[in-house]
Design an enzyme around this catalytic site. Structure first.
Site: not given
Length: 549
Positions: A500, A295, A331, A463, A188, A452-453, A429
């Protein structure tokens, strides 16, 4: 001169005095008490103060770093109100007749050990959160100040680690950078640092006992290096690089308003990724051509119960109207994996990243899905909204989505509710979606590649696990070939394809993506102008010819 290496969280050069931040050790003694009720009252009062402080931190983070990054303080509030945690504290106070401090410390240690022993990475990370709330309660019970890192002048803050609460309280005018001994790139704190644009290093090999406090330091965020008492040559070089960075940022401002076209005429759409409507100002400020990823799950994450159709409609409409005709890709909810909502009552999964998440929730709980779709279609009458569905693996899933969409449109029509005709696309993804992208392309209006995925599923690497950083390669040939395949299949079917995920902002790959024919890059707002500079300076034809030589 001393040189220490760490992992870079955010680039840039920081030069200034070092301030070592040492957390006060919480001294907890086991004290027998005569009145458990009075001790419980002390605890309840401390808990109420702790929740109040966390709400203040949430409000501050919301203003400065956005809703997505502020969500951690909501999580901490929920943990502080958790029945199991509070019952444990109460049981220790009453059954053992001891002070609240001891009960909190014991409960915090027990819960932290329990979380640390879990197999799931997301749950293991909760150990740090439970320690943080326990430390906060102990500080309040001890009558001490719960505060931020203090600095009387701009300094480089060096610490063993920094909790999100400490990071968000940093006075950016007084902090040049921070360097921590512990921490991961996906913690975080690291995410907050990137959002706040503070040069930072984690996992740095510096000893806090090495008497570096007050000495001159340099943080090279680009190369992950921390210099203490730099020699004249190093200092001169870093000052030069710092000036070059400033000049580069000023130059980027001259790129505002320019079209994203390469030297040989290839056009690219540059869009922004955001988590909430409070990010719209930065989207406009950085001259984004639209929103490539809104998101919507953060609408759910910030609520204690399912958001209503009307609540969602108001948010989507505001985004559409604010963007004034520019495309806004929303999304559908991507709940699951590392984004959990208690009120969804999800069953425990051994591997949530491969479990019931995103579109799988929507298709198995159509009542939730329909509520969101109704809000999205209603909002599409007020701007250029597009709808994007995540975690697709098959043509059958897309066709099932279409059936539900037709049901929603029929309901709205029967009720006389106005709606638009939004584009509908899917996220690529998963390797499954990439491999059958030729078939999927016949079903949708566009693709958006979630790198990312896609990267972690392709390489079978979590990751978010810092122990696997050595093995995680976002430039892996398999990932790049999949992206190229998806773009090629999209164009064969006459639809557009964008990126994205994090790779979209990787400037070392921008020319490669242009050569692949990627139509759109959706990135954090701050990455838009640097990417525009590369696009304007690139001749794709020459780049391709150079690769073939």
């Amino acid at each position: 001169m001393q040189i220490y290496n760490g992992k870079s969280v955010f680039g840039g050069i920081a030069i200034g005095k070092i301030s070592v931040y040492q957390k006060k050790e919480q001294q907890v003694k086991r004290v027998k008490i005569d009145d458990p009720e009075q001790e419980m009252a002390r605890y309840e009062k401390a808990k109420a103060e702790g929740i109040k402080q966390l709400q203040g931190l949430y409000d501050k983070a919301l203003r400065e770093v956005g809703e997505a990054n502020a969500a951690i303080f909501e999580v901490h509030q929920m943990m502080m109100e958790d029945d199991g945690y509070n019952e444990s504290v109460e049981n220790i106070i009453r059954s053992q007749g001891v002070n609240a401090e001891y009960a909190v410390a014991t409960t915090g240690d027990n819960y932290a050990q329990m979380f640390s022993a879990m197999d799931d990475d997301y749950m293991r990370e909760r150990a740090a959160d439970v320690r943080d709330i326990s430390e906060r309660l102990l500080t309040i019970l001890n009558g001490e100040e719960t505060g931020a890192v203090d600095a009387d002048e701009p300094k480089i803050i060096v610490a063993e680690d920094l909790a999100p609460s400490e990071t968000v309280q940093l006075d950016k005018d007084k902090v040049l950078s921070f360097v921590t001994v512990k921490g991961s790139l996906n913690s975080h704190t690291a995410i907050l640092a990137r959002t706040m644009a503070i040069p930072a290093l984690v996992n740095t090999s510096v000893s806090l006992e090495s008497e570096i406090d007050g000495r001159l330091g340099i943080v090279d965020g680009a190369n992950g290096t921390f210099y203490v008492d730099p020699d004249e040559a190093t200092l001169a070089e870093m000052k030069k690089r710092q000036e070059e960075d400033l000049s580069r940022k000023q130059l980027l401002l001259t790129l505002k308003g320019k079209e994203n076209v390469t030297l040989d005429g290839q056009k690219v759409m540059l869009y922004a990724n955001i988590g909430n409507i409070k990010d719209l100002a930065t989207v406009i400020q950085n001259d984004a051509g639209g929103i490539g990823l809104f998101r919507s799950e953060f609408i759910y994450l910030e609520k204690e119960d399912f958001p209503t159709e009307e609540e969602q409609f108001q948010i989507y409409r505001q985004v559409a109207q604010t963007m004034a005709g520019k495309r806004v890709i929303i999304r559908t909810l991507d709940i699951g994996a590392d984004k959990q909502c208690d009120y969804f009552h999800m069953e425990h999964e051994e591997n949530p990243a491969l479990g019931c998440r995103a579109i799988r929730i929507c298709l198995t709980r159509p009542e939730i899905f329909k509520t969101q779709l109704r809000a999205l279609f209603r909002a599409s009458a007020f701007g250029k909204i597009a709808i994007m569905y995540p975690m697709i693996t098959s043509v059958q899933e897309v066709r099932k989505i279409k059936e539900i969409v037709e049901e929603v449109k029929a309901e709205l029509t029967a009720q006389g509710v106005e709606f638009g005709n939004p584009e509908q696309g899917i996220m690529i993804e998963t390797p499954a979606a990439a491999i059958i992208s030729d078939d999927l392309a016949k079903e949708v209006d566009f693709f958006s590649i979630g790198t990312n995925d896609l990267s972690q599923y392709t390489m079978a690497i979590d990751r978010q696990n810092p122990q696997l950083d050595l093995f995680f390669d976002p430039h892996h040939p398999a990932v790049l070939r999949m992206i190229s395949l998806v773009v090629e299949n999209a164009h064969k079917a006459g639809i557009w394809a964008g990126i994205c995920g994090e790779l979209g902002a990787d400037q070392s790959l921008t020319k490669e993506f242009l050569a692949m024919g990627v139509d759109e890059l959706s990135v954090s707002p701050g990455s838009i102008l640097p990417l525009r500079k590369i696009i304007l300076e690139t001749n794709v034809t020459d780049y391709k010819a150079g690769k073939e030589c």
